[in-house]
Design an enzyme around this catalytic site. Structure first.
Site, PDB file in Angstrom:
ATOM      1  N   ASP A  72      57.694  10.391  32.542  1.00  0.00           N
ATOM      2  CA  ASP A  72      56.442  10.865  32.003  1.00  0.00           C
ATOM      3  C   ASP A  72      56.436  10.478  30.529  1.00  0.00           C
ATOM      4  OD1 ASP A  72      54.148  12.415  31.612  1.00  0.00           O
ATOM      5  OD2 ASP A  72      55.390  14.073  30.913  1.00  0.00           O
ATOM      6  N   LYS A 112      33.444  18.864  19.229  1.00  0.00           N
ATOM      7  CA  LYS A 112      34.465  17.833  19.048  1.00  0.00           C
ATOM      8  C   LYS A 112      34.825  17.289  20.420  1.00  0.00           C
ATOM      9  CE  LYS A 112      38.454  20.899  19.220  1.00  0.00           C
ATOM     10  NZ  LYS A 112      39.508  21.584  18.503  1.00  0.00           N
ATOM     11  N   THR A 136      52.009   7.647  33.107  1.00  0.00           N
ATOM     12  CA  THR A 136      51.388   8.561  32.167  1.00  0.00           C
ATOM     13  C   THR A 136      49.912   8.730  32.479  1.00  0.00           C
ATOM     14  OG1 THR A 136      50.828   8.908  29.860  1.00  0.00           O
ATOM     15  CG2 THR A 136      51.088   6.641  30.562  1.00  0.00           C
ATOM     16  N   GLY A 137      49.407   9.843  32.080  1.00  0.00           N
ATOM     17  CA  GLY A 137      47.989  10.092  32.265  1.00  0.00           C
ATOM     18  C   GLY A 137      47.149   9.530  31.139  1.00  0.00           C
ATOM     19  N   ASP A 149      58.231  16.688  31.941  1.00  0.00           N
ATOM     20  CA  ASP A 149      58.326  18.025  31.381  1.00  0.00           C
ATOM     21  C   ASP A 149      57.203  18.926  31.842  1.00  0.00           C
ATOM     22  OD1 ASP A 149      56.291  16.728  29.964  1.00  0.00           O
ATOM     23  OD2 ASP A 149      56.488  18.208  28.366  1.00  0.00           O
ATOM     24  N   ASP A 178      54.245  16.540  36.451  1.00  0.00           N
ATOM     25  CA  ASP A 178      55.391  15.725  36.848  1.00  0.00           C
ATOM     26  C   ASP A 178      56.133  16.315  38.038  1.00  0.00           C
ATOM     27  OD1 ASP A 178      54.903  14.143  34.562  1.00  0.00           O
ATOM     28  OD2 ASP A 178      55.929  15.651  33.358  1.00  0.00           O
TER      29      ASP A 178
END
Lengths: 1206, 371
Positions: free
Chosen positions: A394, A563, A677-678, A816, A820
């Protein structure tokens, strides 16, 4: 229908709906809901023995030995006394039983502790302190601050305003931040009025017990009204009440039916590749055993026909030849059973356990800052750590620290954050030596915050309105909570680190977020306290990718602050901003190029009339039962438009210490690292470069980002063609395997040069389809580095499964976060980073530690050693047992195939248990070819493990051949040496007992010498074990052959005097020395020969170590804190997970995350849900997979804060 | 060749300085810094280098060859004489005896086998009988005994172990000693005569005690009741083994300390052999007191055999062996030859490996390890 029958049918029927009436134990008890006492223990004193034995005999090895035992009590077959099997079996069983018993006693103890916790239960109008186990469904209980939640409760009322309670769910899902639950108003009104509570007779209809932590549906009927209940009204067992004086709750599920207990499912059982190999070998061994026994049985038949029948006068025989051969077969099964060693499995467990403890004890894997030592959560997978070929990592929190620092910003077209050299106008690298901005003007500034561009502070002090607006927005538009621990010491509790970084930045620049209440946000603007009325929070989710707040400032002006991700915000900006947009886009690109996470800020002034009308509609929508979410979404869309751009923020996601070095080391060990990874592609690429996965000097980095299956296929073909022009279509599969039904294996292909592959989630979805997965795998495996970005948790698991399926390689997944979990469970080894984001990953992992860099020590040191030790153990173990057993085989040819043993029965019993157990155990616990320092210095030492070179079928065959040779020596040397020989006083010495003693002495000495040869690390313990065992052999031998024992049981200790009469002969000792030398001589010569002709990497390193005569090299301390322009990058995406913003503040409602672990295709029982995770979402996943859709409940979070206030 | 191994070792050398937060703080979870837990136990790490292996090979050669020579010389100095008296050949004196054997025959068949000793046998000479193709190590045979009974256990005497079947009882009386081993006791009588050149025939005195292990004679085998007199009463309720001609208490009526279960011929027989070909000590010919004349001077001898023991049925052979002994026991050239061979092979291997080491070893060991 009898009562019994009724009971039975009810048990069989699955509970469909739960009906509970508050304060009515009688009514509730008719349903036989479980009480609140839990039982995790398996046995009680009476059931322990039968149950435990039953369980143990389900293991093949134990069952096999039971079978042997049965054979041994048949007199015609019994070639060995029963105790030769019983003693080891009892020992093994009792060791295991003792372990089980201790485990179970601990479980009993914890059960008792939990069951005897006290809680206040409302019984007939009075609060009575009761034990937990006596709490029943339908009871109303009172919880106090910091108490554990007793059972799954419906929250009735609390001490806090709005009937809120704060709970910590660390035990449940590992997240340490507080969550908020709120009671229904109708029940909340009862407060702590005991009379009202005692009179409360609401009826709850709800779902049956299940393990979904994120979901609850039910209705409460109270009076005439019906109220719908959801997850927000429910406190789950396992949580802890915080910051709440008291609350009352109605028990819905108790004990084993609580969601916590329902979640304690079985974890999947992982096996190592050595285990799998062992299973094959054990079958092979059984085959060998059968073969040997058949040969001997046939031999017996022939012998009986020829010699035996003539020998009848001395040795009468009742059976006919065939029957005798049949009996002999079984007799030899008993005698030769030591080829399938019972102590093997026990020893393997002990070794793994020992090596796991080393991991727990390793100070070099201890992280001081978080006080976290490494932990081997699974103690049965150690040696697999030495065989890893693929690592799936990850990114966030694993490669990166998940600590965000506000680094740069762009305000109204001006970029801040870079330090410009005054003379040259060049941008300077930011180093530690530079003077950070002095925030002393602000008494509330966070001292840990550093910023190096002084112009921004000047801009603040000049009171530029844009700059002020920028920071005001940051101070207002968030969901963090502030806590003032001491005067002036503010602590922010933010769900996502990004948000914390932004609020902290605003704080240091003089816009201090002080506190919030349901209706207000109080900030200190340049020292002046101002309170803004908070009218609505339009919360973040991964579809909206933005959040807004609507506030009324003290002057009464209404504003919307927003934002979010640039693309999203840009679409909703007022056309007048287009100029500013261009400049800001440039800045954004610049920031993204540096690998910073960016957010765009915008605001909008609202018209009072319009807003009140909007608020009205909003209120209507939020109470509507149908299409609530869609309508709300539309409303949000409507108000978040024509906004004015203020600027953009850039946050740095810091790499963890030593990540680049670790990756370099692992690459040297020929471990392939795939990053899943995302994050967005640019971000992922950036992080790839900054942690050495992708390098400038690589021949090419292929980027697969296509939108159709054909394009993806084409891009991969092109890439493959470039890497290996000669690649042919179908040569990559092992042909014979294709034909069979066994899974195909994709071979590694040779590639000239280094390549990298980046593939995005969209393309990955196509690539993972069954018709393209092989193509993808081939391409990916040809590359040095693979980065998959924008992947969903499901895809992570799919990638791991793909590699597992087609590659004969061991995989490791490290991560983590909750996203995952799926891949951690899918991979052979799962490693959890015990980081900042909760414990889900750790809970489902096999090993856990605090820093990614410890991975190199785990693999290159512990893994390698564990593998080496296990392999050495197995090789030696098989050697010693085969040698031991084969001697019987040779002897058969000289004793008329009568199943006469060569050795004394006592020796047979003790050989594996006493004489040879400890030395080999010592070897497998202490052996190291080179020490840790050298292991890290030469990561190539890891490669043999990946290729399974230390223990394979071939190595096993070598062992068997070696044993065959040794057993021949061990039989025929004593045979020849004692043939027709006599003692030095003329008396007999070629008798059976002397021969047995000589052979077993030779055997013991030989296997000890062989062990000494294998042992490369002689610690004190090893010396003790080796010499001790050898000494033990002689001591026990002499003891067993003493007069005293013989007098006790003449038939069992018939070897009386043999040791004395035999071992005083010089002849015997010369024989022993000769056999030992003869057995090890070829081994030494062979090993030395190969170490000269083609030394292995181990040989070379050990030789080098020897030459240097120095302790291990001091690890170089090149702590490369990269400060280049290439750095960890997230572009544009403020990558919150679905749950991020929602849970942190008191205003937020807990929402359900998208479906998570149900994603794993293999259908494992779902564990914890990936809530509270940043960078884990995938919008792509939503499109591909309808299952991924955010569930309706989760959209409830979009509701504005206080419905009633509208 | 740069190895940039990253290691956070600095954190370790100041115990308590980090993580623990000073004294009195919550106990740190930092693992103990012991050599054992950190796997840094001091250890001897031998490896196979040319410096150790080659000298070892030569050393083994140097040690083994002289030992082998010594053994071989010793073995060759032992005088051994063996004669097969089975009587397979028609020409053999015992041929007729071997033809009409029977366990139960009351008639005594004797034969006389002449032989010549070429060399004098000095010191004590040991006389063995040897049997071949006799499976004393067959499992059913080996276990067909009752050690309790032989140890003088009264209850076992009258109720022998089941292992003795089918030689457990006869005529409804327990057999003493029971079992197949005892039943097949070697019962040839061998006598030795020296045909003096002057024509006289001198019987050589054969000592029949001191042929069994001390432990066997004094611990393992005991007559019931511990009393060696009146054995006939002790064994009154028992029956003799079916193949025996005399009951156990008449094995040596002349010597009460050599009778019954503690008869040494019986004890020697009961110590079953490991291999189908074996020899057992039968008698000892003690050296002459004067030490001047050899125990057995060279010359003509005759072996008088009372031929009782049938071995023809299973193609067995019976031998009589006369042998002197040395510190290494009886004659057996195997160890000597084996030592010489192993020593030579070691030496040879040492040379070969030395050459190999010279040719390849340095190249490979000095090559840098790619990193």
């Amino acid at each position: 229908m009898s009562f019994f029958g009724l009971d039975c049918t009810r048990k069989k029927e699955k509970e469909v709906e739960r009906k509970i009436r508050a304060n009515d134990r009688e009514y509730n008890s008719s349903f036989k809901y479980a009480t609140n006492s839990i039982k995790t223990s398996k046995y009680n004193p009476f059931t322990f023995l039968p149950l435990n034995l039953f369980e143990q005999f389900q293991r093949i090895a134990n069952a096999y030995f039971l079978f042997l035992l049965i054979l041994q009590v048949i007199p015609a077959i019994s070639s060995l006394s029963w105790f030769t099997t019983v003693v080891p079996l009892v020992l093994v069983l009792s060791v295991t039983a003792a372990k089980d018993a201790i485990d179970d006693i601990n479980r009993h103890r914890s059960d008792r502790k939990v069951n005897n916790r006290k809680v206040n239960v409302l019984i007939s109008g009075k609060l009575i302190s009761e034990k937990w186990m006596n709490v029943q469904v339908g009871d109303i209980i009172k919880l106090e601050n910091n108490q554990f939640v007793t059972a799954d409760l419906l929250l009735l009322s609390s001490s806090e305003p709005l009937n809120l309670v704060y709970i910590e769910t660390a035990e449940l899902d590992g997240e340490t931040n507080l969550k908020v639950k709120q009671a229904l108003t109708v029940t909340g009104d009862m407060g702590d009025n005991l009379e009202a509570l005692a009179a409360f007779n609401g009826e709850v209809y709800c779902e049956p017990p299940n393990n979904r932590l994120d979901r609850f549906t039910g209705t409460l009927t109270f009076g005439t009204q019906k109220y719908s209940l959801d997850n927000e009204r429910v406190l789950l067992r396992g949580c802890t009440l915080r910051n709440t004086d008291w609350c009352f709750g109605l028990v819905l599920f108790a004990g084993p039916e609580t969601k916590l207990m329902q979640n304690c499912g079985k974890s999947t059982f992982k096996r190592t590749s050595i285990d799998r190999l062992m299973n094959v070998l054990v079958l092979f061994i059984f085959g060998l055993l059968a073969l040997m026994c058949i040969i001997l049985a046939v031999g017996n038949g022939i012998w009986e026909n020829h010699a035996g029948s003539k020998f009848n006068a001395f040795l009468p025989r009742k059976e006919n030849t065939a029957f005798s051969a049949f009996l002999t077969f079984w007799s030899y099964i008993i005698i030769l059973n030591t080829v399938v060693p019972i102590s093997l499995y026990v020893s393997m467990e002990v070794i793994r356990l020992g090596n796991s403890y080393y991991i727990n004890w390793d100070r070099n894997m201890y992280h001081a800052r978080t006080d976290t030592p490494a932990e081997a959560r699974t103690t049965t997978l150690n040696e697999e750590l030495g065989q890893i070929k693929y690592i799936f990592s990850d990114k966030t929190g694993t490669l990166t620290q998940n600590i965000m620092t506000f680094n740069k910003c762009s305000i109204n077209g001006k970029s801040y954050g870079d330090v410009i050299d005054h003379y040259s106008g060049q941008r300077l690298e930011i180093t530690e030596e530079m003077t950070p901005v002095d925030f002393s003007f602000n008494r509330l500034a966070d001292p840990k915050f550093f910023f190096y561009d002084h112009s921004l502070v000047e801009a603040i002090k000049l009171e530029l309105p844009d700059v002020h607006a920028f920071f005001r927005l940051l101070a207002l538009c968030h969901t963090a909570m502030a806590e003032e621990k001491k005067e002036g010491d503010l602590v922010y509790q933010a769900q996502s680190p990004d948000e914390g970084a932004l609020v902290t930045a605003a704080r240091n620049f003089g816009f201090v977020f002080c506190s919030r209440s349901p209706e207000t946000v109080t900030i200190e603007e340049m020292g002046i306290q101002r309170s803004y009325e908070l009218l609505a929070i339009l919360d973040f989710n991964n579809v909206r990718k933005r959040m807004s707040v609507i506030v009324r400032n003290p002057e009464g002006k209404l504003s919307l602050y927003c934002k979010g991700a640039d693309t999203i915000i840009y679409e909703r900006l007022h056309p007048s901003c287009s100029e500013l947009m261009k400049v800001t886009t440039e800045h954004l690109n610049e920031f993204a190029g540096e690998g910073l996470r960016t957010l765009v800020l915008a605001y909008k002034d609202l018209d009072e009339e319009y807003f009140s009308e909007w608020k009205q509609r909003h209120h209507e929508s939020s109470v509507a039962l149908e299409d609530r979410e869609e309508n709300l979404e539309k409303l949000y869309e409507e108000i978040e438009k024509d906004m004015m751009l203020i600027g953009a923020t850039a946050i740095e996601d810091k790499l963890q210490d030593g990540v680049a070095q670790t990756i370099e080391q692992l690459a040297k060990a020929e471990i392939k690292i795939w990053v899943l990874t995302g994050d967005k592609q640019e971000t992922a690429e950036n992080i790839g470069y900054s942690c050495n996965l992708l390098r400038e000097e690589m021949n090419d980095v292929f980027i697969v980002a296509a939108n159709s299956p054909e394009e993806v296929r084409q891009e991969m073909r092109d890439a493959r063609l470039k890497m290996c022009p000669a690649t042919e279509q179908d040569k990559f599969l092992i042909p014979e395997v294709i034909l069979g039904n066994t899974p195909k294996v994709v071979l590694d292909e040779n590639v000239n040069g280094d390549y990298g592959l980046v593939i995005n989630g969209h393309s990955l979805a196509y690539a993972l389809e069954s018709n393209m997965e092989l193509e993808f795998l081939r391409t990916a495996c040809m590359c040095k580095t693979v980065i998959c970005c924008r992947v969903t948790p499901l895809q992570k698991a799919q990638v791991v499964e793909l590699v597992k399926k087609y590659k004969k390689a061991v995989t490791l997944a490290i991560g983590d976060g909750a996203n995952d979990v799926s891949m951690i469970k899918a991979a052979h080894i799962g490693v959890g980073i015990s980081g900042q984001e909760g414990m889900q990953a750790v809970l489902s992992s096999d090993f856990s530690f605090a820093q990614f860099r410890f991975l190199q020590r785990l693999l290159l040191v512990h893994g390698r050693w564990s593998y080496l030790r296990m392999c050495k153990f197995l090789r030696y173990f098989f050697y010693k047992n085969f040698t031991f057993t084969f001697v019987h085989f040779w002897y058969a040819f000289f004793c008329g195939f009568s199943a006469q043993t060569v050795y004394d029965e006592g020796f047979i019993t003790l050989y594996n248990l006493v004489y040879t157990a400890l030395p080999v155990l010592g070897m497998s616990l202490f052996d190291q070819d080179v020490n840790a320092g050298w292991s890290l210095e030469y990561p190539q030492l890891y490669v043999p493990g990946q290729l399974s070179q230390y223990f394979s079928k071939r190595a096993f065959m070598m062992c068997a051949l070696h044993s065959c040779y040794s057993s021949l020596v061990l039989f025929f040397v004593p045979y020849a040496a004692t043939y027709d020989t006599v003692r030095d006083d003329g008396k007999d010495s070629a008798d059976y007992q002397s021969f047995a003693l000589i052979t077993q002495t030779c055997l013991t000495v030989t296997v000890c010498v062989q062990l000494g040869l294998d042992l490369s690390y002689w610690t004190v313990v090893n010396h003790l074990f080796v010499w001790g065992s050898l000494g033990m052999f002689f001591i026990l031998t002499f003891t067993m052959y003493t007069d005293g024992l013989f007098q006790l049981r003449p038939s069992s200790f018939a070897f009386i005097g043999t040791a004395r009469n035999c071992l005083n002969q010089p002849n015997v000792w010369l024989t022993v020395a000769l056999t030992a030398i003869l057995c090890v001589l070829p081994v030494v010569a062979y090993r030395f020969f190969y170490s000269q002709i083609s030394p292995t990497i181990n040989d070379k390193v050990r030789y080098k170590v020897r030459q240097m005569k120095e302790p291990a090299p001091r690890p170089r301390r090149t702590r490369l804190t990269r400060r280049s322009t290439r750095r960890s990058g997230y572009a544009f995406s403020h990558a919150h997970g679905y749950g991020d913003l929602v849970t942190s503040g008191r205003f937020l409602r807990r929402h359900a995350p998208a479906r998570s672990l149900g994603l794993i295709p293999t259908g494992r029982s779902p564990g914890f849900k990936p809530t509270g995770r940043s960078a884990g979402y995938s919008p792509v996943g939503r499109e591909q997979n309808p299952k991924q859709k955010v569930e309706p409940t989760s959209l409830q979070m979009f509701r504005a804060v206080k419905d009633s206030s509208f | 060749m740069m190895a940039s191994s990253y290691n956070a070792k600095d954190e370790d050398h100041h115990p308590g300085s980090v993580g623990s937060g000073g004294p009195g703080a919550v106990k740190s979870k930092k693992p103990d810094n012991t050599a054992f837990k950190q796997q840094r136990l001091p250890a001897w790490q031998p490896i196979l280098t040319a410096g150790t292996v080659l000298p070892a090979f030569f050393m083994i050669g140097v040690i083994f060859i002289p030992i082998g020579i010594g053994l071989l010389v010793t073995s060759n100095n032992i005088k051994e004489f063996e004669i097969d008296y089975t009587g397979v050949d028609m020409s053999s004196p015992c041929f007729s005896c071997s033809q009409n054997y029977s366990w139960n025959s009351t008639s005594v068949c004797t034969c006389s086998v002449p032989f010549i000793l070429d060399q004098p046998f000095e010191s004590n000479v040991f006389m063995y009988y040897g049997l071949s193709n006799f499976y004393q190590n067959h499992r059913r045979y080996v276990k067909s005994r009752d050690d309790s009974q032989l140890n003088g256990d009264k209850s076992s005497l009258l109720n022998p172990s089941k292992e003795c079947e089918p030689y457990r009882t006869s005529d409804k009386k327990p057999i003493a000693p029971c079992g197949a081993i005892a039943n097949s006791l070697f019962n040839d009588t061998l006598e030795l005569f020296y045909n003096h050149p002057n024509g006289s025939r001198i019987a050589i005195h054969l000592v029949k005690t001191g042929i069994a292990w001390w432990t066997d004679k004094h611990v393992k085998f005991r007559n019931p009741g511990g009393n060696n007199n009146n054995l006939s009463i002790v064994f009154h309720d028992t029956s003799k083994p079916v193949n025996w001609r005399r009951p156990v208490y008449e094995l040596d009526p002349s010597d009460p300390d050599n009778n019954g279960f503690i008869n040494e011929d019986f004890i020697v027989w009961m110590r079953t052999a490991a291999l189908p070909t074996f020899r057992k000590l039968y008698r000892i010919i003690q050296k002459k007191k004067d030490n001047m004349t050899p125990t057995l001077p060279p010359g003509n001898y005759s072996l008088e055999v009372t031929y009782n023991y049938p071995v023809r049925s299973f193609d067995g052979r019976k031998r009589m062996i006369l042998s002197t002994i040395s510190w290494m026991g009886g004659k057996n050239p195997f160890l000597g030859i084996a030592y010489i061979t192993v020593g030579s092979v070691c030496f040879f291997l040492g040379v070969v490996l030395l050459i190999i080491h010279h040719k390849y070893g340095n190249r490979n060991n000095n090559a840098d390890i790619p990193n």
